[in-house]
Structures are given as C-alpha cells and as structure tokens.
Design a protein around this motif. Sequence first.
Motif, PDB file in Angstrom:
ATOM      1  N   ASN A 241       0.837  -1.203   0.000  1.00 27.31           N
ATOM      2  CA  ASN A 241       0.000   0.000   0.000  1.00 27.31           C
ATOM      3  C   ASN A 241       0.875   1.258   0.000  1.00 27.31           C
ATOM      4  OD1 ASN A 241      -2.503  -1.464   0.231  1.00 27.31           O
ATOM      5  ND2 ASN A 241      -2.018  -1.830   2.381  1.00 27.31           N
ATOM      6  N   THR A 243       2.655   4.707  -1.046  1.00 26.51           N
ATOM      7  CA  THR A 243       2.134   5.935  -1.638  1.00 26.51           C
ATOM      8  C   THR A 243       3.291   6.852  -2.025  1.00 26.51           C
ATOM      9  OG1 THR A 243       1.919   6.885   0.582  1.00 26.51           O
ATOM     10  CG2 THR A 243      -0.025   5.804  -0.353  1.00 26.51           C
ATOM     11  N   ASN A 265      -0.010   2.386  -4.616  1.00 26.31           N
ATOM     12  CA  ASN A 265      -0.756   3.627  -4.850  1.00 26.31           C
ATOM     13  C   ASN A 265       0.197   4.759  -5.209  1.00 26.31           C
ATOM     14  OD1 ASN A 265      -3.456   2.615  -4.196  1.00 26.31           O
ATOM     15  ND2 ASN A 265      -2.702   2.466  -2.093  1.00 26.31           N
ATOM     16  N   GLU A 267       2.047   7.629  -7.381  1.00 27.95           N
ATOM     17  CA  GLU A 267       1.511   8.634  -8.295  1.00 27.95           C
ATOM     18  C   GLU A 267       2.637   9.527  -8.788  1.00 27.95           C
ATOM     19  OE1 GLU A 267      -1.402  10.584  -5.957  1.00 27.95           O
ATOM     20  OE2 GLU A 267       0.031  11.518  -4.606  1.00 27.95           O
ATOM     21  N   ASN A 288      -0.832   1.282 -10.639  1.00 32.37           N
ATOM     22  CA  ASN A 288      -0.590   2.417  -9.767  1.00 32.37           C
ATOM     23  C   ASN A 288      -1.403   3.591 -10.298  1.00 32.37           C
ATOM     24  OD1 ASN A 288       1.577   1.928  -7.566  1.00 32.37           O
ATOM     25  ND2 ASN A 288       2.449   0.900  -9.364  1.00 32.37           N
ATOM     26  N   HIS A 289      -1.035   4.815  -9.911  1.00 36.19           N
ATOM     27  CA  HIS A 289      -1.702   6.019 -10.400  1.00 36.19           C
ATOM     28  C   HIS A 289      -0.681   6.936 -11.064  1.00 36.19           C
ATOM     29  CE1 HIS A 289      -5.100   4.596  -8.065  1.00 36.19           C
ATOM     30  NE2 HIS A 289      -4.375   4.630  -6.959  1.00 36.19           N
TER      31      HIS A 289
END
Length: 537
Positions: A241, A243, A265, A267, A288-289
């Motif tokens: 998880n 980021t 996640n 970005e 992913n983003h």
Amino acid sequence: MSLSPLYNLSKLKYFDGLDNEIYAEEYDYSLSPKFQLESISLSSRGQGGGAFPKFLYHQFSLQSLDLIDIQIKGEFPNWLIENNTYLHDLYLENCSLSGPFLLPKNSHMNLSLLSISMNYFQGQIPSEIGARLPGLKVLFMSGNGFNGSIPFSLGNISSLQVLDLSNNSLQGQIPGWIGNMSSLEFLDLSGNNFSGRLPPGFDTSSNLRYVYLSRNKLQGPIAMTFYNSFEMFALDLSHNNLTGSIPKWIDRLSNLRFLLLSYNNLEGEIPIRLCRLDQLTVIDLSHNHLSGNILSWMISTHHFPQQYNSYDYMSSSQQSFEFTTKNVSLSYRGSIIQYFTGIDFSCNNFIGEIPPEIGNLSMIKVLNLSHNSLTGPIPPSFLNLKEIESLDLSYNKLDGEIPPQLTEIFSLEFFSVAHNNLSGKTPARVAQFSTFEESCYKDNPFLCGEPLPKICGAAMPSSPTPTLTNNEDDGGFIDMEVFYVTFGVAYIMVLLVIGAVLYINPYWRRAWFHFIEASINNCYYFLVDNLPILSKF
C-alpha cells in the motif's frame, strides 16, 4: 531400495541418492551401521514416510545432510544438530515436518546453512536462534506457518548472507536493524503480514543485492535509501500500500536488474533519472496512479554476472517474482529469470504517444502498456521486437493503422489492441497472426477485416475522422459527459448575453419585442387559414 545392505560398509563416507527412491525403512532401527558418514543425500520422490530415518541416530560425523522431499513428518530433529558437531549444511525442505522449530540445547558453531522451507512449522521463530546458531550464512525458512516478529538475535549473526523468511505469517514492522547487517546480501520477507513503513535506510557497509518485500501491508512513501547502491540487483516492493512518487535516488542503483513496484498507490511522473538504469531487464510499474508520458527505455540484454561463491549461487537460485505474461500472472523463479526481459506499465494514467525507441528493444519478451490513455499510432519500429512473446496495447486511445509488418514477428503468442481508435485493415492472417481471435481487435470502430465481422469495403477511408461514442473505456474520441456539460454551459452563456444586450440597449429591446409580436401574429393567421384544409384529413 533400503539402505540396510550398506550398513556393513565400514569405510563408507559419502552417499548420494538424490533423484532416486532410496530411503531408510523403519525396521532399520535395530540395526547399527558400521559406517560414519560425512555426507548423505536422499530423496523419496514424494512417497509417504514415517519417522525420521533411524540410522541417523548413530551418525556423529555428518558434515552435510540433504533430505529434500522426504516425507518424514514429526518435529524438527534438533538432536541431529546436537549429535553432529561438524555439521555445516542441513537441507530439510518439503519434509512434512510440523510443530515448533526446536533449537539445539547448546550453541552449534559450525552450522552455516539451514534450509527448512516448505514444511508445516508453526509458532514463533525462537528468540535465541542467533545465539544457538551463530555461524549461519544461509537461512531458508520460507513456506511455513511462523508468526510473530523477526527475532532480534538474527541481527547478531555477523556472517549471515542469505535470509529467506517469505510466505509465512510474520507481522509487525520490518526491523530497522536489518539494514545494519553488513554481510547480508539476499533478503526475502515477501508474502507475510508486515505493516507500517519501510526501513528508513541501509547502513553504508550493507552489501544487500536482492531485496524482496512484496505481498505485505507496507504503507507510506518509498523513503528507504541504499547507500552502497551499486550492489543492488533486485528490488521488489510490489503488492503493498505504498504511496507517494518513485524516489529520485533510484538512479543510484546503477546495476539494478529487476524493479517491481506494481500494485501500489504510487503517483506522479516517472523520474527521468530512471532511464539511466541501463542494466534493467524487468520493470513493472503496473496498477498504480502514475501519470505523464512514457519515457524511452533501454532494456539490458546482458545476463547476470558470474557468481563468486556458493552463497551467491544459492541466493540467485532462490530468486522469484511475479510478472503478467500473455494476460496471466506467472511466477518466475531460479535461473530462468536471467533470460527474461519485460516492461509492464499497464493500469496507470499515462498519456502521449508510445516512444518509437521502445521498438529497438529487440530482446524484450513482454511489453504491456494497456489500460492507459496513450494516443497516436503504433510505432512501425515494433517490427524490430523479434523476441517478443506478449504485446498488449489494449484500452488506450491509439489511432491509425496497425503496422502490417508485425506479421513478421514469429515469436508472438499474445497480441491485443482491443478498445482503441485504430482504423484500416487488420494484419494478414498469416503465421502467428492466424491464431489471434476477434477479441484481440474488438471495439475499434474503424477497423475491418478478419477475424472481425466487418468486411473492408473499397470506398472505406483508411483513416476516417473518429465519431462520437458514449463509452470512454471503448476508446471513444469524445467524452460524452464532457460534451453535455460544455454544451449546456455554452447554451446558458448565449441566453445570458442576449438578455444583457436587450437590457442595455432599448432600441434592440423594442425591435426584439416587435419581432416576437409579429412572429406570433403570423403563426396565428397561418393556422386559421389552413385549419379547414387540415380538418379534411
């Protein structure tokens, strides 16, 4: 065969029975062999076994014992380590051993390799393991049911080079002291329940070369740093998880071969420094983003450098990672990964055109750019992908024709350009392309030819202007939701402008009302004059 016919060979020191069905029968318990073995390797090819081979109770000079795949069952034979003080290699993989992992009562200074993977051990790893087995260089404990945390005493084993605790039920945070283990080269903690943040960094004396932390519950940014970074070969942080963005220090890993950051996640854009890693053979940033343009990549075609010692070889043989190939997630393990090359950027928010330089990756096996918002044509340079086996460009906004030269790629087994804006004729049904079905091309409104049901007509333009579609996932040229919003805003703006003009200018206001009144009168007399005629029908 049974080992009992060998019991009278008093000078026997080494016996290798791997890849056969050689075992020790239970009734051999009453027999005492005349030999004192130094090395023995047995296997049972999965046959059901009973208790531990009884003749080993009488052995006190063992240096190497290999009982891989012998279905022994029962608890860990800690007496085996206690009786054989010269033992340095102990392999008990896939032996159906269960219960707690039992340590010898006293410290064993010579045991350097212990492998108990793929058994049924449960409970916690003994906290005193570092004190009882201080000479360990290789420790494989994967595929069991161990829970709790990683014992602090493991950090005191100064000689430990390989630590594999993967696929257990360990939990808590990954201890920061792991980064201070100066001899550690291979670390695999994947497939556990570790949470929290990544360790902040690794000591300047760290020699870590392989780091596998996938399939945990790790959170926060990728803040860990590797000071001795040129040694790093593999970094797998997938299925967590995590980021934030891909860290800019990634270019320090100049010898990195595998970079796996999928299913997080993350970005932001791909840092341009990542392109400096010219030794990469596998990179997976899927799910992913991430956004921005896809950068040009150079995938290395060099094999791993020659291994220097047995522990390097053991660690490389234990390497494994998951990678989506031919639309299926597969596990790659062992020496085969030295010959595997692939890029997976699927399921992100990448835009722009596909860099034509990617077509120069002549040795790449897998390329997946699906489920993004890529535009432009398929680069004709893809003709150079002579070794590719899986090419997925589906669910984008690609336009233009499919390069007909792609039929010259004879290694291609999976191909999909579905859900785009491609036009023209599908590639000829020859070689590998004769096996690709309609699903590989569907939802391209202007694409025709077999295996699609639409037949190409002579008058059909090769590159028509895309029409409207109300399905963004189908690769439509105009987003209908955006169209309706902009149309409504424009309509309201026109009414407001007309109202403002009439309010400000009285002459135009009188002219407007006169026009409305005249229009109403004309409509009224038109209906009155024609109503008798309409009544006849």
